[in-house]
Motif scaffolding. Structure first.
Motif, PDB file in Angstrom:
ATOM      1  N   ARG A 127      72.917  82.467  70.279  1.00 30.93           N
ATOM      2  CA  ARG A 127      73.246  81.218  70.972  1.00 30.93           C
ATOM      3  C   ARG A 127      74.756  81.113  71.176  1.00 30.93           C
ATOM      4  NH1 ARG A 127      75.075  77.447  66.991  1.00 30.93           N
ATOM      5  NH2 ARG A 127      74.453  78.057  64.890  1.00 30.93           N
ATOM      6  N   ASP A 128      75.146  80.169  72.019  1.00 24.86           N
ATOM      7  CA  ASP A 128      76.563  79.884  72.224  1.00 24.86           C
ATOM      8  C   ASP A 128      77.098  79.122  71.023  1.00 24.86           C
ATOM      9  OD1 ASP A 128      76.358  81.034  74.692  1.00 24.86           O
ATOM     10  OD2 ASP A 128      76.733  79.219  75.838  1.00 24.86           O
ATOM     11  N   LEU A 129      78.316  79.459  70.621  1.00 19.31           N
ATOM     12  CA  LEU A 129      79.009  78.711  69.579  1.00 19.31           C
ATOM     13  C   LEU A 129      80.162  77.954  70.223  1.00 19.31           C
ATOM     14  CD1 LEU A 129      79.145  81.221  66.583  1.00 19.31           C
ATOM     15  CD2 LEU A 129      77.459  79.469  67.087  1.00 19.31           C
ATOM     16  N   PRO A 130      80.632  76.896  69.580  1.00 21.99           N
ATOM     17  CA  PRO A 130      81.744  76.138  70.156  1.00 21.99           C
ATOM     18  C   PRO A 130      82.993  77.003  70.306  1.00 21.99           C
ATOM     19  CG  PRO A 130      80.760  74.950  68.311  1.00 21.99           C
ATOM     20  CD  PRO A 130      80.159  76.318  68.328  1.00 21.99           C
ATOM     21  N   ASN A 131      83.750  76.769  71.376  1.00 20.51           N
ATOM     22  CA  ASN A 131      85.008  77.470  71.570  1.00 20.51           C
ATOM     23  C   ASN A 131      85.909  77.170  70.373  1.00 20.51           C
ATOM     24  OD1 ASN A 131      86.918  79.034  72.886  1.00 20.51           O
ATOM     25  ND2 ASN A 131      87.729  77.320  74.047  1.00 20.51           N
ATOM     26  N   GLY A 132      86.439  78.205  69.751  1.00 21.50           N
ATOM     27  CA  GLY A 132      87.298  78.042  68.583  1.00 21.50           C
ATOM     28  C   GLY A 132      86.554  78.097  67.261  1.00 21.50           C
ATOM     29  N   ALA A 133      85.233  78.281  67.280  1.00 25.10           N
ATOM     30  CA  ALA A 133      84.477  78.381  66.022  1.00 25.10           C
ATOM     31  C   ALA A 133      84.968  79.590  65.230  1.00 25.10           C
ATOM     32  CB  ALA A 133      82.978  78.507  66.298  1.00 25.10           C
ATOM     33  N   VAL A 134      85.112  79.421  63.930  1.00 26.26           N
ATOM     34  CA  VAL A 134      85.551  80.511  63.057  1.00 26.26           C
ATOM     35  C   VAL A 134      84.367  80.953  62.214  1.00 26.26           C
ATOM     36  CG1 VAL A 134      87.127  81.180  61.204  1.00 26.26           C
ATOM     37  CG2 VAL A 134      87.926  79.667  63.025  1.00 26.26           C
ATOM     38  N   LEU A 135      84.057  82.248  62.276  1.00 27.87           N
ATOM     39  CA  LEU A 135      82.987  82.844  61.485  1.00 27.87           C
ATOM     40  C   LEU A 135      83.618  83.671  60.378  1.00 27.87           C
ATOM     41  CD1 LEU A 135      80.732  84.019  64.429  1.00 27.87           C
ATOM     42  CD2 LEU A 135      80.345  82.060  62.934  1.00 27.87           C
ATOM     43  N   CYS A 136      83.095  83.541  59.165  1.00 29.09           N
ATOM     44  CA  CYS A 136      83.647  84.273  58.020  1.00 29.09           C
ATOM     45  C   CYS A 136      82.537  84.990  57.266  1.00 29.09           C
ATOM     46  CB  CYS A 136      84.356  83.324  57.059  1.00 29.09           C
ATOM     47  SG  CYS A 136      85.805  82.518  57.768  1.00 29.09           S
ATOM     48  N   ALA A 137      82.919  86.094  56.645  1.00 24.50           N
ATOM     49  CA  ALA A 137      82.035  86.832  55.741  1.00 24.50           C
ATOM     50  C   ALA A 137      82.820  87.064  54.456  1.00 24.50           C
ATOM     51  CB  ALA A 137      81.621  88.159  56.352  1.00 24.50           C
ATOM     52  N   GLU A 138      82.178  86.804  53.336  1.00 25.04           N
ATOM     53  CA  GLU A 138      82.819  87.041  52.042  1.00 25.04           C
ATOM     54  C   GLU A 138      81.868  87.841  51.167  1.00 25.04           C
ATOM     55  OE1 GLU A 138      85.700  84.800  48.869  1.00 25.04           O
ATOM     56  OE2 GLU A 138      84.474  83.574  50.196  1.00 25.04           O
ATOM     57  N   GLY A 139      82.402  88.882  50.550  1.00 25.37           N
ATOM     58  CA  GLY A 139      81.630  89.684  49.626  1.00 25.37           C
ATOM     59  C   GLY A 139      81.852  89.185  48.212  1.00 25.37           C
ATOM     60  N   TRP A 140      80.767  89.009  47.470  1.00 25.27           N
ATOM     61  CA  TRP A 140      80.851  88.527  46.094  1.00 25.27           C
ATOM     62  C   TRP A 140      80.245  89.566  45.154  1.00 25.27           C
ATOM     63  CZ3 TRP A 140      83.614  84.448  44.648  1.00 25.27           C
ATOM     64  CH2 TRP A 140      83.968  83.508  45.625  1.00 25.27           C
ATOM     65  N   GLU A 141      81.074  90.140  44.325  1.00 28.91           N
ATOM     66  CA  GLU A 141      80.582  91.094  43.322  1.00 28.91           C
ATOM     67  C   GLU A 141      80.153  90.323  42.086  1.00 28.91           C
ATOM     68  OE1 GLU A 141      81.690  95.391  41.374  1.00 28.91           O
ATOM     69  OE2 GLU A 141      83.317  94.209  42.247  1.00 28.91           O
ATOM     70  N   HIS A 142      78.980  90.666  41.578  1.00 29.37           N
ATOM     71  CA  HIS A 142      78.455  90.029  40.373  1.00 29.37           C
ATOM     72  C   HIS A 142      78.863  90.899  39.181  1.00 29.37           C
ATOM     73  CE1 HIS A 142      75.128  87.645  42.671  1.00 29.37           C
ATOM     74  NE2 HIS A 142      76.201  87.803  43.401  1.00 29.37           N
ATOM     75  N   VAL A 143      79.730  90.351  38.320  1.00 27.62           N
ATOM     76  CA  VAL A 143      80.291  91.113  37.203  1.00 27.62           C
ATOM     77  C   VAL A 143      80.144  90.308  35.914  1.00 27.62           C
ATOM     78  CG1 VAL A 143      82.365  92.222  36.290  1.00 27.62           C
ATOM     79  CG2 VAL A 143      82.008  92.117  38.758  1.00 27.62           C
ATOM     80  N   ASP A 144      79.405  90.848  34.961  1.00 27.63           N
ATOM     81  CA  ASP A 144      79.287  90.230  33.627  1.00 27.63           C
ATOM     82  C   ASP A 144      78.997  88.728  33.675  1.00 27.63           C
ATOM     83  OD1 ASP A 144      79.815  92.716  32.412  1.00 27.63           O
ATOM     84  OD2 ASP A 144      81.992  92.360  32.532  1.00 27.63           O
ATOM     85  N   GLY A 145      78.047  88.321  34.463  1.00 26.88           N
ATOM     86  CA  GLY A 145      77.622  86.925  34.506  1.00 26.88           C
ATOM     87  C   GLY A 145      78.454  86.008  35.374  1.00 26.88           C
ATOM     88  N   HIS A 146      79.454  86.528  36.067  1.00 29.69           N
ATOM     89  CA  HIS A 146      80.214  85.692  37.009  1.00 29.69           C
ATOM     90  C   HIS A 146      80.417  86.455  38.317  1.00 29.69           C
ATOM     91  CE1 HIS A 146      83.497  88.082  35.224  1.00 29.69           C
ATOM     92  NE2 HIS A 146      84.169  87.814  36.343  1.00 29.69           N
ATOM     93  N   MET A 147      80.969  85.771  39.304  1.00 32.70           N
ATOM     94  CA  MET A 147      81.173  86.396  40.609  1.00 32.70           C
ATOM     95  C   MET A 147      82.667  86.517  40.899  1.00 32.70           C
ATOM     96  SD  MET A 147      78.209  84.680  42.974  1.00 32.70           S
ATOM     97  CE  MET A 147      78.688  83.002  42.643  1.00 32.70           C
ATOM     98  N   GLU A 148      83.031  87.640  41.536  1.00 34.59           N
ATOM     99  CA  GLU A 148      84.403  87.877  41.950  1.00 34.59           C
ATOM    100  C   GLU A 148      84.416  88.193  43.440  1.00 34.59           C
ATOM    101  OE1 GLU A 148      86.217  90.962  39.593  1.00 34.59           O
ATOM    102  OE2 GLU A 148      85.693  89.973  37.712  1.00 34.59           O
ATOM    103  N   SER A 149      85.293  87.504  44.170  1.00 37.25           N
ATOM    104  CA  SER A 149      85.398  87.737  45.603  1.00 37.25           C
ATOM    105  C   SER A 149      85.932  89.133  45.862  1.00 37.25           C
ATOM    106  CB  SER A 149      86.332  86.708  46.249  1.00 37.25           C
ATOM    107  OG  SER A 149      86.503  87.003  47.624  1.00 37.25           O
ATOM    108  N   ARG A 150      85.324  89.811  46.811  1.00 41.09           N
ATOM    109  CA  ARG A 150      85.767  91.149  47.220  1.00 41.09           C
ATOM    110  C   ARG A 150      86.328  91.115  48.635  1.00 41.09           C
ATOM    111  NH1 ARG A 150      87.198  92.400  42.867  1.00 41.09           N
ATOM    112  NH2 ARG A 150      85.686  92.916  41.284  1.00 41.09           N
ATOM    113  N   GLY A 151      86.824  89.941  49.034  1.00 40.98           N
ATOM    114  CA  GLY A 151      87.475  89.795  50.331  1.00 40.98           C
ATOM    115  C   GLY A 151      86.744  88.833  51.236  1.00 40.98           C
TER     116      GLY A 151
END
Length: 128
Positions: A96-120
């Protein structure tokens, strides 16, 4: 300067201006974009403001066990938790069309020893 010479000069300048505009063009209206940050990459596929799909993946040698989160432009999806290696993608169909200027993001979350760490967090803007 005669009337005929003046007219020809203006017509010639107009033609030169038109050719310059055609050759330089305007920026294309593409939703297609890709980029990486940290160990996470985003790929936005589409044309104009229409987005067909958004994918998250890892960088070369950026494997991790965890999940991806893709959001923005009315999208908010998490992948299943698992091992994510190079060449593996988590893809969200949009279609579908998204609004002009819409920002799409992807974030990787590593699961380490019971918590999560962002991988970017990689983001791209959809614009016309």
């Amino acid at each position: 300067m005669s009337v005929t010479t003046g007219w020809m000069l203006r017509a010639g300048l107009g033609l030169v201006s038109l050719v310059a505009l055609v050759l330089t063009g305007t920026p294309s209206a593409e939703a297609g974009a890709a980029g990486c940050n940290g160990r996470t990459c985003i790929s936005v596929e589409g044309s104009g403001l229409r987005v067909e799909r958004v994918s998250a993946s890892t960088t070369w040698n950026g494997d991790f066990t965890g999940h991806f989160h893709i959001w923005g432009g009315g999208i908010d999806r998490n992948s299943a938790t698992g091992f994510w290696g190079y060449h593996q993608k988590y893809t969200v169909p949009v279609g579908r069309d998204l609004p002009n200027g819409a920002v799409l993001c992807a974030e990787g979350w590593e699961h380490v020893d019971g918590h999560m760490e962002s991988r970017g967090r990689a983001c791209e803007e959809v614009r016309f």
